[in-house]
Design a protein around this motif. Structure first.
Motif, PDB file in Angstrom:
ATOM      1  N   ASP A   1      22.788   4.815  -8.894  1.00  0.00           N
ATOM      2  CA  ASP A   1      22.250   4.074 -10.039  1.00  0.00           C
ATOM      3  C   ASP A   1      22.500   2.696 -10.190  1.00  0.00           C
ATOM      4  OD1 ASP A   1      21.487   6.305 -11.335  1.00  0.00           O
ATOM      5  OD2 ASP A   1      23.114   6.667 -12.674  1.00  0.00           O
ATOM      6  N   GLU A   2      23.708   2.343  -9.358  1.00  0.00           N
ATOM      7  CA  GLU A   2      24.096   0.744  -9.583  1.00  0.00           C
ATOM      8  C   GLU A   2      23.625   0.127  -8.029  1.00  0.00           C
ATOM      9  OE1 GLU A   2      24.835  -0.891 -12.229  1.00  0.00           O
ATOM     10  OE2 GLU A   2      25.092   1.123 -13.179  1.00  0.00           O
TER      11      GLU A   2
ATOM     12  N   VAL B   1      21.306   4.016   3.943  1.00  0.00           N
ATOM     13  CA  VAL B   1      20.333   3.037   4.081  1.00  0.00           C
ATOM     14  C   VAL B   1      20.234   2.374   2.537  1.00  0.00           C
ATOM     15  CG1 VAL B   1      18.287   4.495   3.028  1.00  0.00           C
ATOM     16  CG2 VAL B   1      17.983   2.538   4.566  1.00  0.00           C
ATOM     17  N   LEU B   2      20.139   1.163   2.476  1.00  0.00           N
ATOM     18  CA  LEU B   2      19.816   0.347   1.375  1.00  0.00           C
ATOM     19  C   LEU B   2      18.275   0.528   1.007  1.00  0.00           C
ATOM     20  CD1 LEU B   2      21.912  -2.850   1.711  1.00  0.00           C
ATOM     21  CD2 LEU B   2      22.542  -0.375   0.851  1.00  0.00           C
ATOM     22  N   LEU B   3      18.105   0.632  -0.397  1.00  0.00           N
ATOM     23  CA  LEU B   3      16.638   0.766  -0.779  1.00  0.00           C
ATOM     24  C   LEU B   3      16.467  -0.416  -1.642  1.00  0.00           C
ATOM     25  CD1 LEU B   3      16.682   4.552  -1.844  1.00  0.00           C
ATOM     26  CD2 LEU B   3      15.879   3.353   0.468  1.00  0.00           C
ATOM     27  N   ASP B   4      15.447  -1.232  -1.423  1.00  0.00           N
ATOM     28  CA  ASP B   4      15.034  -2.394  -2.191  1.00  0.00           C
ATOM     29  C   ASP B   4      13.924  -2.309  -3.003  1.00  0.00           C
ATOM     30  OD1 ASP B   4      14.401  -5.214  -2.910  1.00  0.00           O
ATOM     31  OD2 ASP B   4      14.593  -6.031  -0.868  1.00  0.00           O
TER      32      ASP B   4
ATOM     33  N   ARG C   1      10.633  -5.959  -9.307  1.00  0.00           N
ATOM     34  CA  ARG C   1      10.512  -5.227 -10.565  1.00  0.00           C
ATOM     35  C   ARG C   1      11.604  -4.003 -10.259  1.00  0.00           C
ATOM     36  NH1 ARG C   1       4.276  -4.162 -11.034  1.00  0.00           N
ATOM     37  NH2 ARG C   1       4.455  -3.950  -8.913  1.00  0.00           N
ATOM     38  N   ASP C   2      12.381  -3.991  -9.181  1.00  0.00           N
ATOM     39  CA  ASP C   2      13.294  -2.919  -9.056  1.00  0.00           C
ATOM     40  C   ASP C   2      12.707  -1.486  -9.138  1.00  0.00           C
ATOM     41  OD1 ASP C   2      15.827  -1.850  -8.433  1.00  0.00           O
ATOM     42  OD2 ASP C   2      16.357  -1.728 -10.661  1.00  0.00           O
ATOM     43  N   GLU C   3      11.659  -1.281  -8.487  1.00  0.00           N
ATOM     44  CA  GLU C   3      10.645  -0.055  -8.397  1.00  0.00           C
ATOM     45  C   GLU C   3      11.638   0.591  -7.470  1.00  0.00           C
ATOM     46  OE1 GLU C   3       6.406  -1.137 -10.080  1.00  0.00           O
ATOM     47  OE2 GLU C   3       6.604  -0.911  -8.047  1.00  0.00           O
ATOM     48  N   GLY C   4      12.133   1.767  -8.095  1.00  0.00           N
ATOM     49  CA  GLY C   4      12.862   2.652  -6.839  1.00  0.00           C
ATOM     50  C   GLY C   4      12.126   3.524  -6.068  1.00  0.00           C
ATOM     51  N   PRO C   5      12.405   4.408  -5.261  1.00  0.00           N
ATOM     52  CA  PRO C   5      11.578   5.412  -4.527  1.00  0.00           C
ATOM     53  C   PRO C   5      11.029   6.294  -4.936  1.00  0.00           C
ATOM     54  CG  PRO C   5      14.128   5.841  -4.331  1.00  0.00           C
ATOM     55  CD  PRO C   5      13.913   4.768  -5.003  1.00  0.00           C
ATOM     56  N   GLN C   6      11.184   6.684  -6.225  1.00  0.00           N
ATOM     57  CA  GLN C   6      10.538   7.501  -7.121  1.00  0.00           C
ATOM     58  C   GLN C   6       8.754   6.784  -7.056  1.00  0.00           C
ATOM     59  OE1 GLN C   6      12.739   5.776  -8.381  1.00  0.00           O
ATOM     60  NE2 GLN C   6      12.559   5.274 -10.299  1.00  0.00           N
ATOM     61  N   HIS C   7       8.593   5.546  -7.047  1.00  0.00           N
ATOM     62  CA  HIS C   7       7.435   5.107  -7.035  1.00  0.00           C
ATOM     63  C   HIS C   7       6.746   4.691  -5.693  1.00  0.00           C
ATOM     64  CE1 HIS C   7       8.130   4.217 -11.372  1.00  0.00           C
ATOM     65  NE2 HIS C   7       9.364   3.845 -10.948  1.00  0.00           N
ATOM     66  N   TRP C   8       7.354   5.129  -4.597  1.00  0.00           N
ATOM     67  CA  TRP C   8       6.965   4.727  -3.125  1.00  0.00           C
ATOM     68  C   TRP C   8       5.982   5.703  -2.655  1.00  0.00           C
ATOM     69  CZ3 TRP C   8      12.123   2.951  -0.378  1.00  0.00           C
ATOM     70  CH2 TRP C   8      12.657   1.943  -1.290  1.00  0.00           C
ATOM     71  N   GLU C   9       5.406   6.647  -3.408  1.00  0.00           N
ATOM     72  CA  GLU C   9       4.532   7.256  -2.848  1.00  0.00           C
ATOM     73  C   GLU C   9       5.006   8.469  -1.474  1.00  0.00           C
ATOM     74  OE1 GLU C   9       0.685   5.627  -2.679  1.00  0.00           O
ATOM     75  OE2 GLU C   9       0.491   5.479  -4.701  1.00  0.00           O
TER      76      GLU C   9
ATOM     77  N   VAL D   1      18.857  -0.513   8.287  1.00  0.00           N
ATOM     78  CA  VAL D   1      19.766  -1.009   7.328  1.00  0.00           C
ATOM     79  C   VAL D   1      19.138  -1.014   5.870  1.00  0.00           C
ATOM     80  CG1 VAL D   1      21.087  -3.003   6.360  1.00  0.00           C
ATOM     81  CG2 VAL D   1      20.875  -2.345   8.911  1.00  0.00           C
ATOM     82  N   ALA D   2      17.957  -1.443   5.722  1.00  0.00           N
ATOM     83  CA  ALA D   2      17.296  -1.336   4.368  1.00  0.00           C
ATOM     84  C   ALA D   2      15.758  -0.897   4.444  1.00  0.00           C
ATOM     85  CB  ALA D   2      17.469  -2.760   3.878  1.00  0.00           C
ATOM     86  N   LEU D   3      15.213  -0.520   3.391  1.00  0.00           N
ATOM     87  CA  LEU D   3      13.841   0.020   3.215  1.00  0.00           C
ATOM     88  C   LEU D   3      13.298  -0.534   1.876  1.00  0.00           C
ATOM     89  CD1 LEU D   3      13.679   3.608   4.682  1.00  0.00           C
ATOM     90  CD2 LEU D   3      12.872   1.590   5.738  1.00  0.00           C
ATOM     91  N   GLY D   4      11.989  -1.025   1.913  1.00  0.00           N
ATOM     92  CA  GLY D   4      11.422  -1.187   0.240  1.00  0.00           C
ATOM     93  C   GLY D   4      10.146  -0.788   0.642  1.00  0.00           C
TER      94      GLY D   4
END
Length: 252
Positions: free
Chosen positions: A36-37, A59-62, A66-74, A189-192
């Motif tokens: 959450d944080e 992994v870090l999720l960027d 707009r801080d759109e998390g992976p639930q919006h990533w299709e 390390v990170a995915l957006g």
């Protein structure tokens, strides 16, 4: 995609979300857990120590501005194959033949082949370096755990669709990440939404090494070379690859 037994539902984790949302509806088990944080320094290393024995990798999720998390990533795990079913050089050669001549010039018509692994390496282990890179971007992304055999497989494990305009099956690009994991000690390390950041434990240290690798980067992500002037493999090699411990990719 072939998967490990998913330990996410059995693990006590900080406050967060077990994500089952995909582009095609709910998935039958969690694709990942994310907090959450925002991430704090040390989170990546702690999650790796906790998750790796259970077949989970950090992994870090960027979420972007707009801080759109992976639930919006299709996310599309149903459309994702297994990285081990693909050959890295075949994947790169196909992309090179499709794009290089038109975008780089006729002198680049022939695929040059895979670059040799550099001789040198960073003082840290690949995972120590990845943890340090993750700490540098902590606060702008959320920590996550993914069921995956190896770091290179993380995008395929969640059906990540970031490179969709370039490659419909991210597992093919994960085959390349596996090859880079072997030759360059990379870690995802990170995915957006459409970006990826990897640490590089064995970066090229000479101009020829970097230039040979630049061809692979073009085939993997042509937008990296084309998005800002001056264009060209040699400039990209000198400014983005030579001695660089972080590689960043963006697909338009």
């Amino acid at each position: 995609m072939a998967t490990l037994p998913n330990q996410l539902p059995r693990l006590e984790l900080p406050a967060g979300t077990l994500l089952t949302t995909t582009a095609d509806g709910p998935w039958h088990e969690p694709l990942l857990w994310y907090a959450d944080e925002p991430a704090q320094p040390g989170d990546w290393a702690r999650l790796r120590a906790t998750g790796r024995p259970l077949g989970l990798l950090p992994v870090l999720l960027d979420g972007g501005p707009r801080d759109e998390g992976p639930q919006h990533w299709e996310l599309s795990p149903a459309d994702t194959s297994y990285p081990g079913d693909h050959d890295a050089e075949d994947v790169l050669a196909e992309a090179w033949e499709a794009y290089a001549c038109d975008e780089l010039g006729s002198e680049h018509a022939e695929w040059p082949g895979l670059a040799p692994a550099p001789a040198g390496s960073t003082p840290e282990t690949p995972d120590e370096l990845a943890a340090g890179i993750a700490d540098m971007i902590a606060g702008t992304a959320r920590p996550a755990l993914v069921p995956a055999r190896r770091s290179a497989d993380i995008p395929a494990a969640i059906g990540w669709s970031g490179p969709l305009n370039h490659e419909n099956d991210v597992a093919r690009l994960c085959a390349v990440l596996r090859s880079w994991e072997d030759r360059y000690d990379i870690r995802v390390v990170a995915l957006g939404f459409d970006t990826m950041k990897v640490s590089v434990g064995r970066p090229p240290t000479t101009g020829p090494e970097a230039y040979a690798l630049a061809a692979e980067h073009f085939a993997f992500c042509p937008d990296n070379i084309d998005r800002e002037p001056p264009h060209g493999l040699r400039v990209y090699a000198e400014t983005h690859l030579l001695g660089q411990e972080v590689w960043t990719f963006w697909w338009d």
